[in-house]
Scaffold this active site. Structure first.
Site, PDB file in Angstrom:
ATOM      1  N   HIS A 176      46.562  -7.879  10.723  1.00 55.22           N
ATOM      2  CA  HIS A 176      47.019  -6.859  11.668  1.00 55.22           C
ATOM      3  C   HIS A 176      47.452  -5.612  10.878  1.00 55.22           C
ATOM      4  CE1 HIS A 176      49.086  -5.062  15.110  1.00 55.22           C
ATOM      5  NE2 HIS A 176      50.101  -4.814  14.291  1.00 55.22           N
ATOM      6  N   ILE A 219      16.022   1.313  19.171  1.00 51.02           N
ATOM      7  CA  ILE A 219      15.558   2.554  18.536  1.00 51.02           C
ATOM      8  C   ILE A 219      15.891   3.757  19.406  1.00 51.02           C
ATOM      9  CG2 ILE A 219      13.530   3.810  17.698  1.00 51.02           C
ATOM     10  CD1 ILE A 219      12.230   1.040  17.152  1.00 51.02           C
ATOM     11  N   LYS A 237       0.812  -1.227   0.000  1.00 52.75           N
ATOM     12  CA  LYS A 237       0.000   0.000   0.000  1.00 52.75           C
ATOM     13  C   LYS A 237       0.842   1.274   0.000  1.00 52.75           C
ATOM     14  CE  LYS A 237      -0.670   0.444   5.019  1.00 52.75           C
ATOM     15  NZ  LYS A 237      -1.668   0.568   6.106  1.00 52.75           N
TER      16      LYS A 237
END
Length: 462
Positions: A439, A183, A39
């Site tokens: 490294h 969040i 939608k």
């Protein structure tokens, strides 16, 4: 309702977010005739209102921090402030590029894409735009929206959700963030980088409370150092407007005031009024219930993503959608091991993990059967160069596999890929220790933590 009798699809998908479009792409790839109904915009929450835009804001915040603090690296810059219009332009360009690419992918797979608000009309059909779309199987993937609390109205003005925060046209002078989960701490981190005074309110006793307690404590220490305030262990009671902002009152009577209140207490499923219960789909608190193969109690209906009570992560939606497509195509499928899913909180510093927390491991295996070790990033050359602090913590079943990897520090989200292989392949510390890590890299810290757990630490005291 007019029926498009010309086609009965193999798979009709209601919802074009992460879970829905992943199922569509994989299903079409396997030869299924697929219809995908959405939608809003293809890509759903993750692309337009979640993962991608929030990480763009966080990166803009990181650039702001670096420009302020560059002199510590011997580079002189001046910080003149944050241009939110420019930040949004950058963020929207990222989204637009990914959106265009996703639209092209769907078109290239010959998926029938229908834009409109669909509703389940039977166990084998969805109604959309005045048309009935028939399918041999239906996949529900309608996602989630930000939640709020009873009596706390999100008005989009001073009391806002994460959706509103993503389009805010200014940097708030001060903000209260209700919720110390993923969040909440991500927005708190971004806003602090932009220059806001931020206070996080979390009812449980730690920030990012689902993570290992050590990770939570490390993040809390880092937030204190950054000047991000937080109040833990007391629940929200009410919020009210003041003359120029919002006042929040907690259950113990403490009060906090700020320009805006961000309600970040999680996301709830989008399922109401979509015909699910009317067509016999079993539900619980708005979630669609599924088995380990994402099957509902109705044989022709499956469900994935934030709509079901599993981890609300885009990559989980991808995996669940792919699982459904492959099952319907007749392939052998394996249920998702949710403990084996990598989890990253993209605040500064980042929190990344996979597997069991130490507390959960002790619950599962017994306290005397679990050992853990911490490797501080202070012993890692690249982390020193980046001036980031934190730790990598390993949780192991004694004389057995590593069952939890928990990391805090800048860029730790980029290390979680190897961590998920270690967990999911049930690696022994000695097996990881014999691998040579480059490294200087931060990835090397993960190798050194396993060296230490295997009993042969290098850049770490015995």
């Amino acid at each position: 309702m007019a029926n498009d009798a010309s086609t009965v699809f193999d798979l009709v998908i209601l919802g074009g977010g992460s879970g829905g479009y992943a199922a569509a792409l994989r299903g079409a790839q396997l030869g299924l005739d697929v219809a995908l109904i959405e939608k809003n915009k293809l890509g759903g929450t993750c692309l337009h209102n979640g993962c991608i835009p929030t990480k763009a804001l966080l990166h803009a915040g990181e650039v702001a921090d670096q420009s302020r603090e560059s002199e510590q690296f011997g580079v002189k810059t001046s910080f003149e402030g944050v241009d939110m219009a420019g930040v949004h332009k950058y963020k929207d360009e990222v989204i637009a590029g990914l959106y265009k690419g996703l639209q092209g992918l769907v078109a290239s797979r010959k998926i029938t894409y229908i834009e409109g608000a669909g509703q389940l009309s039977s166990p084998t059909s969805v109604d959309v735009n005045g048309q009935r779309v028939e399918g041999r199987h239906i996949l529900l993937a309608t996602g989630s929206v930000p939640k709020t609390l009873p009596g706390l109205e999100i008005d989009g003005n001073r009391i806002i959700s994460s959706d509103h925060a993503l389009t805010l046209d200014r940097v708030p002078k001060s903000a209260i963030v209700l919720g110390g989960g993923v969040i909440g701490v991500e927005f708190a981190s971004a806003w602090k980088s932009f220059g806001s005074e931020v206070t996080v309110i979390e009812g449980l006793k730690h920030l990012v409370p689902v993570e290992d307690e050590n990770s939570s404590k490390l993040l809390e220490r880092a937030f204190r150092k950054r000047g991000i305030k937080f109040n833990l262990g007391t629940f929200f009671q009410k919020a009210e407007y003041t003359q120029d902002g919002v006042k929040v009152t907690l259950a113990d009577g403490k009060e906090f005031e700020a320009e805006v209140l961000l309600v970040a207490i999680g996301r709830g499923p989008v399922s109401q009024g979509l015909g699910y219960e009317e067509n016999g789909v079993a539900m619980d608190r708005g979630f669609v219930l599924v088995d380990e193969y994402m099957r509902t109690n109705v044989p022709t209906i499956s469900a994935v993503g934030d709509l079901v009570p599993t981890l609300q992560l885009a990559h989980v939606g991808f995996a669940e959608g792919i699982l459904v497509a492959e099952r319907l195509a007749g392939l052998k499928t394996v249920p998702v091991d949710y403990d084996g899913v990598p989890r990253v909180t993209y605040c500064h510093p980042e929190v990344a993990s996979v597997g069991l927390t130490e507390a959960k491991a002790k619950e599962v295996y017994g306290a005397d059967k679990v050992v853990s070790i911490k490797f501080p990033l202070g012993g890692n050359g690249k982390s020193r160069i980046l001036k980031t602090a934190g730790e990598i913590k390993l949780v192991q079943v004694k004389d057995g596999a590593v069952v939890g990897v928990h990391m805090v520090g800048d860029r730790m989200g980029e290390q979680v890929g190897e961590a998920q292989l270690i967990y999911n392949w049930e690696a022994l510390p000695a097996e990881v220790a014999q691998l040579i890590h480059a490294h200087p890299t931060q990835n090397e810290a993960l190798g050194e933590a396993h060296l230490a757990l295997a009993g042969k630490p290098l850049h770490m005291h015995d």
